[in-house]
Design a protein around this motif. Structure first.
Motif, PDB file in Angstrom:
ATOM      1  N   PRO A  57     -74.220 -18.231  74.529  1.00 14.09           N
ATOM      2  CA  PRO A  57     -75.142 -17.188  74.053  1.00 14.09           C
ATOM      3  C   PRO A  57     -76.028 -16.703  75.200  1.00 14.09           C
ATOM      4  CG  PRO A  57     -75.916 -19.346  73.383  1.00 14.09           C
ATOM      5  CD  PRO A  57     -74.574 -19.562  74.016  1.00 14.09           C
ATOM      6  N   PRO A  58     -76.792 -15.640  74.987  1.00 21.13           N
ATOM      7  CA  PRO A  58     -77.590 -15.076  76.083  1.00 21.13           C
ATOM      8  C   PRO A  58     -78.484 -16.081  76.793  1.00 21.13           C
ATOM      9  CG  PRO A  58     -77.530 -13.535  74.268  1.00 21.13           C
ATOM     10  CD  PRO A  58     -76.847 -14.782  73.781  1.00 21.13           C
ATOM     11  N   TYR A  59     -79.147 -16.954  76.043  1.00 21.82           N
ATOM     12  CA  TYR A  59     -80.079 -17.889  76.682  1.00 21.82           C
ATOM     13  C   TYR A  59     -79.370 -18.984  77.472  1.00 21.82           C
ATOM     14  CZ  TYR A  59     -79.043 -20.668  72.501  1.00 21.82           C
ATOM     15  OH  TYR A  59     -78.402 -21.348  71.492  1.00 21.82           O
ATOM     16  N   GLU A  60     -78.033 -19.074  77.348  1.00 16.22           N
ATOM     17  CA  GLU A  60     -77.244 -20.018  78.136  1.00 16.22           C
ATOM     18  C   GLU A  60     -76.318 -19.299  79.111  1.00 16.22           C
ATOM     19  OE1 GLU A  60     -77.285 -23.203  78.436  1.00 16.22           O
ATOM     20  OE2 GLU A  60     -78.094 -24.119  76.612  1.00 16.22           O
ATOM     21  N   THR A  61     -76.479 -17.987  79.244  1.00 15.56           N
ATOM     22  CA  THR A  61     -75.626 -17.217  80.147  1.00 15.56           C
ATOM     23  C   THR A  61     -76.175 -17.320  81.565  1.00 15.56           C
ATOM     24  OG1 THR A  61     -74.999 -15.693  78.387  1.00 15.56           O
ATOM     25  CG2 THR A  61     -74.668 -14.934  80.641  1.00 15.56           C
ATOM     26  N   SER A  62     -75.465 -18.055  82.406  1.00  6.56           N
ATOM     27  CA  SER A  62     -75.909 -18.298  83.778  1.00  6.56           C
ATOM     28  C   SER A  62     -74.688 -18.490  84.655  1.00  6.56           C
ATOM     29  CB  SER A  62     -76.787 -19.551  83.843  1.00  6.56           C
ATOM     30  OG  SER A  62     -76.031 -20.713  83.509  1.00  6.56           O
ATOM     31  N   VAL A  63     -74.898 -18.440  85.962  1.00  7.61           N
ATOM     32  CA  VAL A  63     -73.796 -18.691  86.891  1.00  7.61           C
ATOM     33  C   VAL A  63     -73.244 -20.091  86.682  1.00  7.61           C
ATOM     34  CG1 VAL A  63     -73.163 -18.907  89.323  1.00  7.61           C
ATOM     35  CG2 VAL A  63     -74.643 -17.027  88.587  1.00  7.61           C
ATOM     36  N   ALA A  64     -74.138 -21.059  86.434  1.00  4.30           N
ATOM     37  CA  ALA A  64     -73.675 -22.439  86.239  1.00  4.30           C
ATOM     38  C   ALA A  64     -72.791 -22.550  84.998  1.00  4.30           C
ATOM     39  CB  ALA A  64     -74.871 -23.370  86.116  1.00  4.30           C
ATOM     40  N   ARG A  65     -73.183 -21.889  83.917  1.00  3.14           N
ATOM     41  CA  ARG A  65     -72.368 -21.947  82.704  1.00  3.14           C
ATOM     42  C   ARG A  65     -71.029 -21.238  82.907  1.00  3.14           C
ATOM     43  NH1 ARG A  65     -73.391 -26.088  79.396  1.00  3.14           N
ATOM     44  NH2 ARG A  65     -75.475 -26.021  78.441  1.00  3.14           N
ATOM     45  N   GLY A  93     -76.356  -3.805  76.313  1.00  2.29           N
ATOM     46  CA  GLY A  93     -76.134  -3.424  77.693  1.00  2.29           C
ATOM     47  C   GLY A  93     -76.762  -4.347  78.723  1.00  2.29           C
ATOM     48  N   ASN A  94     -78.021  -4.719  78.522  1.00  6.99           N
ATOM     49  CA  ASN A  94     -78.690  -5.558  79.512  1.00  6.99           C
ATOM     50  C   ASN A  94     -78.059  -6.944  79.601  1.00  6.99           C
ATOM     51  OD1 ASN A  94     -80.574  -3.599  80.209  1.00  6.99           O
ATOM     52  ND2 ASN A  94     -81.994  -4.203  78.588  1.00  6.99           N
ATOM     53  N   ILE A  95     -77.747  -7.530  78.436  1.00  9.88           N
ATOM     54  CA  ILE A  95     -77.149  -8.865  78.441  1.00  9.88           C
ATOM     55  C   ILE A  95     -75.746  -8.824  79.028  1.00  9.88           C
ATOM     56  CG2 ILE A  95     -76.394 -10.765  76.966  1.00  9.88           C
ATOM     57  CD1 ILE A  95     -78.674  -9.955  75.036  1.00  9.88           C
ATOM     58  N   ILE A  96     -74.982  -7.782  78.682  1.00 16.02           N
ATOM     59  CA  ILE A  96     -73.629  -7.678  79.226  1.00 16.02           C
ATOM     60  C   ILE A  96     -73.666  -7.505  80.743  1.00 16.02           C
ATOM     61  CG2 ILE A  96     -71.564  -6.220  79.291  1.00 16.02           C
ATOM     62  CD1 ILE A  96     -72.035  -5.701  76.290  1.00 16.02           C
ATOM     63  N   GLY A  97     -74.607  -6.724  81.244  1.00 13.28           N
ATOM     64  CA  GLY A  97     -74.730  -6.574  82.692  1.00 13.28           C
ATOM     65  C   GLY A  97     -75.011  -7.899  83.377  1.00 13.28           C
ATOM     66  N   TRP A  98     -75.878  -8.701  82.772  1.00 16.02           N
ATOM     67  CA  TRP A  98     -76.184 -10.032  83.322  1.00 16.02           C
ATOM     68  C   TRP A  98     -74.949 -10.923  83.267  1.00 16.02           C
ATOM     69  CZ3 TRP A  98     -79.520 -12.577  86.205  1.00 16.02           C
ATOM     70  CH2 TRP A  98     -79.585 -13.962  86.130  1.00 16.02           C
ATOM     71  N   LEU A  99     -74.248 -10.890  82.134  1.00 10.17           N
ATOM     72  CA  LEU A  99     -73.037 -11.686  81.954  1.00 10.17           C
ATOM     73  C   LEU A  99     -71.994 -11.322  83.009  1.00 10.17           C
ATOM     74  CD1 LEU A  99     -71.277 -12.033  78.480  1.00 10.17           C
ATOM     75  CD2 LEU A  99     -69.989 -11.314  80.482  1.00 10.17           C
ATOM     76  N   LEU A 100     -71.786 -10.029  83.220  1.00  7.49           N
ATOM     77  CA  LEU A 100     -70.813  -9.593  84.225  1.00  7.49           C
ATOM     78  C   LEU A 100     -71.213 -10.050  85.618  1.00  7.49           C
ATOM     79  CD1 LEU A 100     -70.150  -5.985  82.886  1.00  7.49           C
ATOM     80  CD2 LEU A 100     -68.441  -7.798  83.038  1.00  7.49           C
ATOM     81  N   GLY A 101     -72.506 -10.035  85.899  1.00  4.02           N
ATOM     82  CA  GLY A 101     -72.968 -10.508  87.200  1.00  4.02           C
ATOM     83  C   GLY A 101     -72.664 -11.985  87.405  1.00  4.02           C
ATOM     84  N   CYS A 102     -72.818 -12.781  86.344  1.00  4.50           N
ATOM     85  CA  CYS A 102     -72.467 -14.203  86.435  1.00  4.50           C
ATOM     86  C   CYS A 102     -70.970 -14.374  86.653  1.00  4.50           C
ATOM     87  CB  CYS A 102     -72.901 -14.933  85.171  1.00  4.50           C
ATOM     88  SG  CYS A 102     -74.682 -15.002  84.900  1.00  4.50           S
ATOM     89  N   ALA A 103     -70.172 -13.606  85.902  1.00  3.25           N
ATOM     90  CA  ALA A 103     -68.717 -13.692  86.051  1.00  3.25           C
ATOM     91  C   ALA A 103     -68.266 -13.238  87.439  1.00  3.25           C
ATOM     92  CB  ALA A 103     -68.042 -12.857  84.967  1.00  3.25           C
TER      93      ALA A 103
END
Length: 457
Positions: free
Chosen positions: A74-82, A103-113
């Motif tokens: 989920p968003p609060y666990e979306t990180s590079v480590a996860r 949009g904001n969460i997906i952008g963060w998620l894509l950055g981690c990926a």
């Protein structure tokens, strides 16, 4: 129209609160490089046009076998480590969701990926799926709840403006488990996405089902949408044992994919929920290997993260618990993905499924075909097997994947090669190499759920 008796309620009923699929239950029951397409191609007919060459599309093209997850952190666990944790388990892509859908969460998620080398099929509820779930794409302004094709193109472009900078972007998840009534509008959406982003994958996952009505449903999707691949979900590990319609569903999807000339993907079950049991490590392997025998060219796991209990349906822990701890199934999936599925998948991905037969099983499951001897395999004896045959379009070799039919017991079986076989090699996934074995009697001892791959020349 798909007859109600032929359809199985899928995960849309399980995860509808997050908008994973949008229909009411009644609608469910009724129901190289890629050349650019001209803007709005075939929109007037409601039919998308599949790219002439899908070899350059993410996940579908290339040598890597796609291994995906549904329901990521989920968003609060979306990180590079996860996301590194996902990649470490041998997964290659993520279908976004689990509240990570604006949009904001997906952008963060894509950055981690981006940072860990994963690809993402974006489920964007503010642009793409808002367009496909709630509106009909039509230039007839009398159609209720409709948007014009120009409006739809604008929504797609907004999503591309937001996400296309990320190398992890593989494409868009346009709909999960669509019903037949929306196929014409969904076909227009596919066409718009392909026209705007011909190098991305337009993706939708289909409902499970059985019978001739299911054939009509899948063919209707193919005719309206012209997908670059087909995907369906069915979860066979039930409290009473196995879902009796699982093999029929796979046989029908396999036939439709071959007829359409596109790869077939499926989902495997990782967790218990209402009426379904918690899979063992052998159950994970069994689902994967049966699917490979039936010609699967992509495997997706449902789910990775455990859904919130407030969603209902009695979801039990998946690969990751609700609070982010690994379950034994995470470790089992990691071993399965890295030591078997990824390497054997690279071998199988370019091959063509020639047949799938069940040997030494009586009575046969609904939809299954019994073993018939031929000049390649003259006999199959001992424990029950699911035998997938494959051909190589680029060469003369034939391939045989023999999967243990049992999820609980060792298979002791023998395949006997026929008169057309001059040489045999057995695939070693650990070393990614072939070991020559003598033609004739091929004695097998397969752990519960396991499989073996042979090359015949």
């Amino acid at each position: 129209m798909v007859d109600e008796s032929d359809m199985v309620i899928g995960r849309r009923g399980l995860l509808r609160a997050a908008g994973v699929g949008a229909a009411a239950a009644g609608a469910v029951a009724l129901g190289g490089s890629v050349g650019a397409l001209p803007a709005g191609a075939a929109l007037a007919t409601g039919r998308a046009v599949r790219p002439r060459d899908v070899s350059g599309l993410p996940l579908v093209g290339g040598p890597e076998f796609p291994i995906g997850i549904f329901w990521p952190p989920p968003p609060y666990e979306t990180s590079v480590a996860r996301y590194q944790e996902i990649a470490d388990a041998g997964f290659t892509f993520v279908v976004s969701g689990n509240y990570a859908d604006d949009g904001n969460i997906i952008g963060w998620l894509l950055g981690c990926a981006d940072q860990v080398g994963l690809r993402v099929l974006v489920s964007d509820d503010t642009q793409i799926r808002n367009m496909t779930r709630w509106f009909t794409i039509s230039d007839d302004r009398s159609v209720p709840m409709s948007i014009t094709s120009a409006d739809a193109r604008e929504l797609v472009q907004r999503a591309l403006d937001a996400y296309a900078k990320h190398p992890s972007l593989a494409g868009f998840n346009l709909f999960d488990e669509p019903w037949a009534g929306i196929f014409p509008s969904l076909g227009k959406a596919f066409g718009i996405v392909r026209a705007a982003a011909p190098d991305l994958l337009a993706y939708a996952n289909l409902l499970p089902g059985n019978g001739s009505g299911y054939d009509t449903y899948v063919k209707g999707f193919v005719d309206a949408v012209a997908p670059s691949q087909l995907s369906f979900d069915r979860y066979p590990i039930v409290a009473s044992g196995e879902d009796a319609g699982y093999f029929d569903n796979w046989a029908r999807m396999r036939a439709q994919a071959l007829a359409a000339g596109v790869p077939a993907w499926t989902y495997i079950q990782t967790l218990a929920y209402n009426g379904h049991a918690t899979p063992t490590a052998a159950d994970l392997a069994w689902q994967v290997n049966v699917s490979l025998a039936y010609g699967a060219k992509g495997i997706q796991y449902f789910t990775y993260w455990t859904p919130d209990p407030a969603r209902g349906e009695g979801f039990q822990p998946a690969l990751m618990t609700l609070d982010g701890h690994r379950t034994p199934r995470y470790d089992a999936a990691k071993k399965l993905n890295r030591q078997w599925l990824a390497p054997v998948g690279r071998v199988l991905k370019p091959l063509v499924s020639a047949s799938v037969q069940h040997a030494n099983e009586s009575p046969l499951p609904t939809g299954a075909t019994g073993f018939t001897p031929d000049d390649d395999i003259s006999a199959a004896t001992g424990s029950a097997l699911v035998i997938g045959r494959f051909t190589d379009p680029a060469g003369t070799a034939r391939y045989v994947l023999a999967a243990n039919r049992s999820r609980t017991a060792v298979a002791t079986s023998r395949l006997t090669t026929g008169s057309a076989v001059g040489a045999v090699a057995r695939y070693d996934a650990v070393s990614d190499s072939w070991r020559t074995v003598s033609p004739g009697a091929l004695d097998l001892s397969l752990a519960a759920g396991d499989a073996v791959l042979f090359r015949l020349t």
